[in-house]
Design a protein around this motif. Structure first.
Motif, PDB file in Angstrom:
ATOM      1  N   GLU A 167      45.102  46.636  34.651  1.00  0.00           N
ATOM      2  CA  GLU A 167      45.280  48.091  34.639  1.00  0.00           C
ATOM      3  C   GLU A 167      45.047  48.682  36.021  1.00  0.00           C
ATOM      4  O   GLU A 167      45.759  49.598  36.450  1.00  0.00           O
ATOM      5  CB  GLU A 167      44.314  48.711  33.618  1.00  0.00           C
ATOM      6  CG  GLU A 167      44.642  48.331  32.177  1.00  0.00           C
ATOM      7  CD  GLU A 167      43.567  48.777  31.207  1.00  0.00           C
ATOM      8  OE1 GLU A 167      42.498  49.247  31.689  1.00  0.00           O
ATOM      9  OE2 GLU A 167      43.780  48.669  29.984  1.00  0.00           O
ATOM     10  N   GLU A 170      48.086  48.042  38.184  1.00  0.00           N
ATOM     11  CA  GLU A 170      49.189  48.940  37.848  1.00  0.00           C
ATOM     12  C   GLU A 170      48.983  50.312  38.471  1.00  0.00           C
ATOM     13  O   GLU A 170      49.925  50.917  38.986  1.00  0.00           O
ATOM     14  CB  GLU A 170      49.322  49.047  36.331  1.00  0.00           C
ATOM     15  CG  GLU A 170      49.807  47.758  35.661  1.00  0.00           C
ATOM     16  CD  GLU A 170      49.794  47.856  34.154  1.00  0.00           C
ATOM     17  OE1 GLU A 170      49.292  48.890  33.630  1.00  0.00           O
ATOM     18  OE2 GLU A 170      50.252  46.917  33.481  1.00  0.00           O
ATOM     19  N   ARG A 171      47.738  50.799  38.444  1.00  0.00           N
ATOM     20  CA  ARG A 171      47.461  52.108  39.036  1.00  0.00           C
ATOM     21  C   ARG A 171      47.644  52.104  40.545  1.00  0.00           C
ATOM     22  O   ARG A 171      48.073  53.095  41.133  1.00  0.00           O
ATOM     23  CB  ARG A 171      46.029  52.557  38.701  1.00  0.00           C
ATOM     24  CG  ARG A 171      45.779  52.887  37.250  1.00  0.00           C
ATOM     25  CD  ARG A 171      44.475  53.645  37.082  1.00  0.00           C
ATOM     26  NE  ARG A 171      43.330  52.906  37.588  1.00  0.00           N
ATOM     27  CZ  ARG A 171      42.607  52.051  36.851  1.00  0.00           C
ATOM     28  NH1 ARG A 171      42.936  51.831  35.578  1.00  0.00           N
ATOM     29  NH2 ARG A 171      41.568  51.424  37.373  1.00  0.00           N
TER      30      ARG A 171
END
Length: 226
Positions: A167, A170-171
């Motif tokens: 995650e 992805e950010r």
């Protein structure tokens, strides 16, 4: 009749940029002498022979100046690590070792800037603004790319950590690095940060220990894990 359009900054813009650099240099001297808590716009203005209100034409407040210093420090660290990554002609392990050594050398050479980046932020200061996060990511990307080179495809890491790291990647737009490698790289950075922080605060000196071999052991353990 045609007129040539002016290109590049004019005299006023060049003067403003020069003054801003002089202000930042004076602020860095304050940091070196007294730490982030000593940073004062009025003191910087006095050092440069300016009035406080005059200085506020170049930086709106202390936080604005602090942000510029943090971004500059992250950029300097990222450039140092990138040069170290490109220096060795050997394999990925040698490049990673070079980057680890450069990280330590930069911190020892510029301890006031290192503390500015990695100590707890000032109360009320947004140390997680997009601009600062992006600046920090450039340095981390160098380490991620170098660590990825010698990694085996089946590098193991706990699934809960893998999910969080995926995650985060992805950010931050991190690509072409397996989440497992990114997770282990974060752990490497955490260990190195601990060693560096203890060293620049003279904790190893008080113990009579040379931390150099500890750094070498850490990168050796990391590469074996990959």
């Amino acid at each position: 009749m045609t007129t040539e359009s002016r290109t590049g900054p004019g005299p006023r813009d060049r003067f403003r940029a020069q003054v801003r650099e002089e202000v930042k240099a004076a602020a860095l001297r304050q940091l070196a002498d007294g730490g982030p808590e000593a940073l004062s716009l009025n003191a910087v203005a006095k050092q440069l022979g300016m009035t406080g209100p005059a200085l506020y034409r170049y930086f709106a407040n202390r936080d604005s100046l602090l942000t510029e210093l943090v971004v500059d420090a992250y950029s300097a660290l990222a450039a140092t690590l990138a040069r170290a990554a490109d220096a060795p002609a050997g394999d990925g392990t040698e490049r990673l070792t070079s980057v680890v050594r450069a990280y330590r050398t930069w911190a020892r050479t510029e301890p006031h800037r290192y503390r500015l980046l990695f100590r707890a932020p000032f109360k009320g200061y947004d140390a997680h603004s997009d601009r600062l996060v992006e600046a920090a990511q450039r340095a981390m990307n160098v380490v991620l790319n170098v660590a990825n080179a010698p990694a085996a495809p089946d590098t193991a890491v706990a699934e809960d950590a893998r999910t969080q790291v995926r995650e985060w990647m992805e950010r931050r737009g991190v690509e072409d690095v397996p989440p497992a490698v990114a997770s282990r790289t974060m752990m490497l950075w955490a260990h190195l940060h601990g060693l560096v922080s203890l060293e620049i605060e003279d904790n190893f000196a008080s113990m009579g220990i040379d931390p150099g071999p500890l750094y070498e052991a850490e990168v050796g353990e990391f590469t074996r894990g990959l």
